[in-house]
Scaffold this motif. Structure first.
Motif: not given
Length: 646
Positions: A79-88, A90-104
């Protein structure tokens, strides 16, 4: 699935830690996690991590890395790693960087608390070298996150100072100085906080620490206001005062971003001649030295246009250094007599205008490229702290057999800087003459291709560039190390809808000269057309930092990235910087206003478009946009239709 990127890398699925894959697979994961939900072209990942391998080997290595990631993620991989013929993606992950940027960016106390709690260290802390291109990207991402943390800490420090919370202020200021010990205003606030607690010795030690840091890194003394504060604290200690009154918050100084790595502005060299028209020659010499200094990537070099504008305002070198955010300025003179030329160069420390190095070169005019290379190498060695080998092969543009073609190239570059249709037409003629004069001189071929492309695409709404392709290919064949030629080839391939080939050319251009603001902005345009708008925004911002006096059409590319991302009000704010506005900018603004429900303003702007271009049609206008994804192109086209454009 949760990813912790700040500090040591960690992956957990359903609360359980997962074993990490190999180093390059981790790098792929970190890169994808910084673009959650975005498709990343396989070519991009291959170029970042396996740039020294051939295409087949790089793709095989990427496939192996993805196998390692699937093993790491286990059941969540499907569900998280979608690897097509031309592109890759990452979906559905909780990433601390994104939360840090929003909070900051929230700015309130709760947000600042959350940001500090999330920031456990640098992005992927402890990671050693992976690959040169990836390492540069990683350092840029780390710098951006550090800047966000510094901004959050600065806001917290102001709140603490307003509250009189001296102990908390001391802790915050100390953390800020760990990020950047050259922030003199933070040192002052720390001195004031110590003094308010009666800790005069600690305040004076802080002053001595500041003085040592400034002397070691910049070769300057503390500002007079800081010296005055130190004297006041010393008097208070001698008088036996228990504590000084807490200082009122200082007004926030205008931030000047001086990079930690060596930074220099190459100012136009003065032409000692009665021919005032020869000023372009001094500018051209400075621009070529700028290119040479930029090649190694060790020195941040301000864009020539900004350096020219700052020098033209007649302010002292110290003020130029402050305005441009650089520590050093390179100045010089050029005097030609017969077939000989004398070039004098001076490296000046901007802060105190002290001359660190000077040299004079007497050469034949035909050796002008060798002179530029010598100056660039010596300056780079002086600034960075090492001397390039004197007999190393030259890395500059292939020199012409005579000065005539070079003179025409400099004239053409000078005309290009007007960024007008008439200026491009004059530049085209100069570059064409240079090509005829020196058929084996690579640079004018690339600049001629770039100029013809701008004239055709910008002003004639014509994206047929098949006849320009051989010119760009010839430029790269003659001099593959010329970044502008690689950029021209990238733009031609983009308009031909050869997106992978365009990406290779643009990425080569950036590798050759990552300090060229025009190349970074055109690369951002390419990224936007490849559904990588967020990355495009970062590239335009980088270009604007390198060139504080950048052409304001850079705001057009910035706005285009926001437009495609659906951030319409932000896009409008960017487009409003463009002056004078071409009809195409009014069209984009009309579309954005329409998408925000402002039909009257959209109609007004449509009227301006039709007045400027009575022949405007959506069919003709839409044909020039080389979006890689047909769905993105269709969605963009619909925003124009919603504005009421015919």
């Amino acid at each position: 699935m949760s990813l912790r990127l700040l500090g040591p890398l960690a992956v957990s699925v359903d609360g359980a830690a997962r074993p990490l894959p190999g180093r390059k697979a981790q790098a792929v994961l970190v890169y994808l996690a910084r673009r959650p939900g975005e498709e990343v072209a396989r070519e991009t990942l291959c170029g970042l991590l396996w740039g020294d391998s051939d295409e087949a080997q790089a793709r095989a290595s990427l496939r192996q890395a993805l196998v390692g990631l699937r093993k790491c993620l286990g059941a969540a991989a499907g569900a998280a790693l979608e690897a097509g013929a031309g592109a890759v993606r990452l979906a559905g992950a909780s990433v601390d960087c994104a939360a840090f940027e929003a909070a900051g960016r929230a700015g309130d106390r709760a947000g600042l608390d959350a940001a500090e709690a999330l920031c456990r260290g640098d992005l992927w802390e402890g990671a050693g070298p992976v690959a040169p291109e990836f390492d540069r990207w990683l350092e840029a991402e780390r710098a951006a996150l550090r800047a966000l943390l510094a901004a959050a800490l600065t806001r917290r420090m102001r709140l603490e100072q307003a509250d009189g919370a001296q102990e908390a202020l001391i802790a915050t200021a100390t953390r800020l100085l760990a990020l950047d010990p050259l922030q003199e205003n933070v040192h002052r606030r720390l001195m004031q906080a110590y003094a308010a607690q009666g800790r005069h010795d600690a305040a004076l030690r802080q002053f001595e620490l500041l003085r040592q840091v400034l002397a070691d890194d910049l070769g300057v003394e503390p500002e007079p206001v800081t010296v005055d504060l130190m004297r006041e604290i010393r008097r208070a200690r001698q008088a036996g005062a228990q504590a000084m009154p807490a200082a009122e918050p200082e007004p926030s100084p205008r931030p000047v971003s001086v990079p930690r790595r060596p930074s220099v502005a190459v100012l136009p060299f003065e032409v000692l001649s009665d021919d005032r028209e020869a000023s372009y020659f001094g500018e051209g010499v400075a621009e070529d030295i700028t290119i040479e200094l930029s090649r190694g990537g060790e020195t941040m070099v301000v864009a020539p246009r900004s350096a020219r504008r700052a020098a033209g305002e007649g302010v002292p070198l110290a003020e130029i250094g402050r305005r441009l955010g650089v520590r050093f300025c390179l100045t010089g003179t050029v005097r030609a007599a017969g077939d000989r030329v004398r070039v004098a160069a001076h490296l000046i420390r901007a802060a105190d205008e002290a001359e660190l190095w000077a040299e004079r070169y007497d050469r034949d005019l035909s050796d002008i490229f060798a002179i530029q290379t010598d100056i660039a190498r010596t300056v780079s060695g002086t600034v960075v702290g090492r001397i390039h080998s004197a007999d190393a092969p030259g890395s500059g543009a292939a020199a012409p057999g005579g000065l005539a073609a070079y003179d025409l190239v400099l004239r053409g570059i000078s005309r290009m800087h007007s960024y007008t249709e008439a200026g491009f037409a004059e530049a085209e003629e100069s570059f064409a003459q240079a090509v005829r004069a020196e058929p084996d001189y690579g640079r004018p071929h690339g600049l001629l291709a770039l100029t013809r492309l701008y004239l055709r695409w910008y002003y004639r709404m014509d994206s047929d560039v098949e006849d320009i392709l051989p010119l760009a290919q010839r430029a790269v064949a003659l001099d593959g190390g010329d970044a502008k030629s690689q950029c021209a080839l990238g733009m031609v391939q983009l308009l031909r809808r050869r997106h992978a080939r365009a990406g290779n050319a643009f990425e080569t251009a950036v590798r050759l000269n990552r300090n060229d603001d025009l190349i970074l902005t055109e690369y951002a345009r390419y990224l936007m057309y490849c559904d990588r708008g967020e990355e495009g925004i970062r590239r335009v911002r980088e270009a604007m930092r390198l060139n504080p006096y950048h052409p304001n059409w850079y705001w057009n590319i910035y706005g285009r990235c926001l437009h495609v991302l659906g951030r319409y009000d932000e896009a409008i704010a960017a487009f409003e910087h463009v002056e004078p506005r071409g009809f195409w900018v009014d069209a984009y603004m009309a579309a954005c206003h329409a998408m925000q429900g402002r039909g009257d303003e959209a109609a007004r702007l449509c009227g301006l478009v039709m007045k400027a271009r009575p022949d405007f049609t959506l069919e003709r206008f839409g044909a020039i946009f080389p979006h890689e994804n047909p769905a993105t192109r269709a969605a963009f086209y619909e925003t124009l239709r919603a504005a009421g454009l015919p």
